[in-house]
Design an enzyme around this catalytic site. Structure first.
Site, PDB file in Angstrom:
ATOM      1  N   TYR A  25       0.907  -1.244   0.229  1.00 17.92           N
ATOM      2  CA  TYR A  25       0.035  -0.202  -0.068  1.00 17.92           C
ATOM      3  C   TYR A  25       0.723   1.088  -0.151  1.00 17.92           C
ATOM      4  CZ  TYR A  25      -4.229   2.636   1.373  1.00 17.92           C
ATOM      5  OH  TYR A  25      -5.062   3.504   1.583  1.00 17.92           O
ATOM      6  N   ARG A  78      -7.302  10.814  -9.854  1.00 14.92           N
ATOM      7  CA  ARG A  78      -6.524  11.602  -8.662  1.00 14.92           C
ATOM      8  C   ARG A  78      -5.839  10.277  -7.754  1.00 14.92           C
ATOM      9  NH1 ARG A  78      -6.866  13.028  -3.693  1.00 14.92           N
ATOM     10  NH2 ARG A  78      -8.198  11.389  -3.156  1.00 14.92           N
ATOM     11  N   LYS A  96      -6.018  -2.183  -2.212  1.00 16.27           N
ATOM     12  CA  LYS A  96      -7.076  -2.016  -1.048  1.00 16.27           C
ATOM     13  C   LYS A  96      -7.460  -3.164  -0.842  1.00 16.27           C
ATOM     14  CE  LYS A  96      -7.111   2.592  -0.345  1.00 16.27           C
ATOM     15  NZ  LYS A  96      -7.487   3.519   0.977  1.00 16.27           N
ATOM     16  N   GLU A 168     -12.815   4.988  -4.936  1.00 16.76           N
ATOM     17  CA  GLU A 168     -11.579   5.399  -4.342  1.00 16.76           C
ATOM     18  C   GLU A 168     -10.809   6.179  -5.563  1.00 16.76           C
ATOM     19  OE1 GLU A 168      -9.037   5.116  -1.669  1.00 16.76           O
ATOM     20  OE2 GLU A 168     -10.455   3.637  -1.469  1.00 16.76           O
ATOM     21  N   ASP A 169     -10.200   7.361  -5.039  1.00 15.73           N
ATOM     22  CA  ASP A 169      -9.210   8.242  -5.897  1.00 15.73           C
ATOM     23  C   ASP A 169      -9.844   8.597  -7.202  1.00 15.73           C
ATOM     24  OD1 ASP A 169      -7.387   7.899  -4.089  1.00 15.73           O
ATOM     25  OD2 ASP A 169      -5.902   6.709  -5.238  1.00 15.73           O
ATOM     26  N   ASP A 191     -13.702   6.082   0.188  1.00 19.35           N
ATOM     27  CA  ASP A 191     -12.499   6.232   1.252  1.00 19.35           C
ATOM     28  C   ASP A 191     -11.956   7.343   1.622  1.00 19.35           C
ATOM     29  OD1 ASP A 191     -11.110   4.544   3.420  1.00 19.35           O
ATOM     30  OD2 ASP A 191      -9.561   4.376   1.890  1.00 19.35           O
ATOM     31  N   ASP A 192     -11.689   8.172   0.710  1.00 19.43           N
ATOM     32  CA  ASP A 192     -11.042   9.570   0.619  1.00 19.43           C
ATOM     33  C   ASP A 192     -11.685  10.346   1.467  1.00 19.43           C
ATOM     34  OD1 ASP A 192      -8.977   8.515  -1.454  1.00 19.43           O
ATOM     35  OD2 ASP A 192     -10.527   8.611  -2.793  1.00 19.43           O
ATOM     36  N   ASN A 333      -0.277  12.036   1.097  1.00 16.21           N
ATOM     37  CA  ASN A 333       0.590  11.040   0.698  1.00 16.21           C
ATOM     38  C   ASN A 333       0.883  11.209  -0.792  1.00 16.21           C
ATOM     39  OD1 ASN A 333       0.297   9.039   2.779  1.00 16.21           O
ATOM     40  ND2 ASN A 333      -1.707   8.602   2.263  1.00 16.21           N
ATOM     41  N   ASN A 377      -3.568   6.125   9.052  1.00 15.48           N
ATOM     42  CA  ASN A 377      -3.669   5.413   7.834  1.00 15.48           C
ATOM     43  C   ASN A 377      -5.037   4.823   7.621  1.00 15.48           C
ATOM     44  OD1 ASN A 377      -3.563   3.384   5.847  1.00 15.48           O
ATOM     45  ND2 ASN A 377      -1.314   2.732   6.179  1.00 15.48           N
TER      46      ASN A 377
END
Length: 477
Positions: A25, A78, A96, A168-169, A191-192, A333, A377
């Protein structure tokens, strides 16, 4: 190893989680996504491209496993702090879901990584002969919305009401819209926005034992007003509102945001994106972060800007000048984008800061004392959170479930860890932590009437542990 011997891969990961997590990860996954085209050997996960519009259900039916419970999906726009990596973002859903299994005990066969390929605006990738995705600029607007609508409908049609879809992203503008649009009709989790918020809130609740007071006694200043920043801000305001019975419009006033144009204030309201507007409070405009810190005098400084080295010596010293124990969270990150390093935070605050980062940092020796930086995290939260939703058959994600996850994580921090300056428990206990989070989330889901697996198990922690996949070799003699 993951491709050749799945059981051994998970056994190794579970037994050496602290050492191997940064490889599976953050931060290594970012580099893997950047180079995904050149290291590509065989497909992992399912790609759905614009070319399959009108046939997405058919594509989903091609996946060999029929009983899917969790989908992690990205469109690669992203990736971490690295920008638009298009189709190469597949490393994120794959990584993930490995953590869903290793840390949350969700069976690997019920996990499905998906990348939706709508093109990329990354010129370097479009010119790269090894790029594996569509060679066109990103589809936007109606074309994009229709593809996502078809995807979400097909997922529900194929896997039923209780399939968990984790976004995600995605880029900010799409992430907020997709979450708002589908949270009332599907079991969705971003999640973000939500995972980051939940893990940071847990750290703040734990930090109160060190700095004293309640959340309502603190003032929060964010650098970065995107998905992560506004998501965390909203959850903090919600938790204060729940604990004090004050309306959320009031509790939001404890939280201030700084974006690329300076402090988010009411005089800027007309030009702000909709998700920043609730945070535009009465104050004269302030351009620089250091001036905002001196004007607001926050007790907690949180970085979610994706821009490295923005918590300068001046900023940290200012925080330390009016706080006995300033809480400094540099959450961006990967490591190169972190707002400051652990060493900088401890040195500039003369060893008084409670520091936490998004990517891992080594312990720091200051003034003869070893200070251990925490890592906020998301992997602390989403595997246990997902397990809690699955084992209770939850049909919708309610914000109270996120608060339940935060409180469960904060409760796992013992005196021994506080003594080292930690506000998160060590990852070596992560499966126990995940079982506790899952039990707390499931309990809240049953309480809110969102759970469909009845009757409710008597001991939810034991039930969570019994549901967890454990990679063992059977003895045949």
């Amino acid at each position: 190893m993951q491709e050749r011997n799945e059981r051994l891969f998970y056994k190794l990961l579970i037994d050496n989680v602290e050492e191997l997590l940064p490889i599976v990860y953050t931060p290594t996954v970012g580099e893997a996504c950047q180079k995904y085209g050149s290291i590509f050997r065989r497909p992992q996960g399912l790609y759905i491209s614009l070319k399959e519009k009108g046939r997405i259900l058919e594509v989903l039916k091609n996946w060999p496993e029929k009983n899917i419970q969790v989908i992690v999906v990205t469109d690669g726009e992203r990736i971490l702090g690295l920008g638009d990596l298009g189709c190469q973002g597949m490393g994120i859903p794959v990584g993930k879901l490995s953590l869903y299994t290793a840390l949350g005990g969700v069976r690997p066969s019920v996990c499905l990584p998906i990348t939706i390929d709508v093109g990329t605006n990354n010129k370097k990738l479009l010119d790269d002969e090894f790029y594996i995705g569509l060679r066109q600029n990103r589809a936007t607007g109606e074309e994009y919305a229709e593809l996502l609508e078809e995807f979400m409908s097909a997922v529900k049609q194929n896997y039923g009401e209780k399939i968990l879809v984790q976004f995600e992203d995605f880029a900010n503008h799409n992430a907020f819209e997709l979450l708002a649009k589908y949270r009332t009709t599907h079991l969705v989790f971003n999640d973000d926005i939500q995972g980051t918020a939940s893990v940071v809130l847990a750290g703040l609740i734990a930090a109160l034992k060190v700095v004293g007071g309640t959340l309502a006694d603190h003032t929060f200043l964010f650098l970065g007003a995107g998905e992560a920043g506004t998501g965390i801000a909203e959850l903090i305001a919600l938790e204060i509102s729940k604990k004090t019975d004050a309306p959320i419009e009031e509790t939001r006033k404890k939280v201030w945001l700084v974006d690329s144009k300076g402090l988010v204030v009411s005089s800027r309201k007309e030009s702000l994106q909709h998700f920043k507007q609730p945070w535009a409070h009465e104050h004269e405009p302030v351009k620089e972060l250091i001036d905002a810190v001196q004007a607001i005098k926050p007790t907690v400084l949180i970085g979610t800007s994706g821009v490295g080295r923005t918590f300068t010596k001046e900023v940290v010293e200012a925080m330390a000048s009016f706080n006995e124990k300033p809480i400094i969270l540099a959450l961006s990150n990967p490591t190169s984008q972190s707002e400051c390093t652990a060493e900088e935070a401890y040195t500039w605050s003369k060893g008084r800061a409670i520091f936490c980062s998004g990517s891992p940092f080594d312990p720091v020796e200051y003034d003869g004392k070893i200070l251990v930086p925490g890592q906020a995290n998301n992997a602390y939260i989403f595997p246990g959170f997902g397990l809690g939703l699955i084992m209770s058959g939850t049909v919708r994600v309610h914000d109270d479930l996120l608060l339940a996850a935060s409180e469960a994580l904060a409760a796992q921090v013992t005196e021994e860890y506080y003594a080292k300056g930690l506000i998160y428990p060590p990852f070596s206990n992560i499966r126990k932590i995940s079982a506790n989070i899952a039990a707390n989330v499931a309990a809240k889901s049953y309480e809110l009437g969102l759970a469909s697996r009845l009757p409710r198990p008597k001991d939810l922690v034991k039930h969570a542990e019994s549901c967890m996949y454990t990679p063992v070799y059977r003895s045949y003699r």
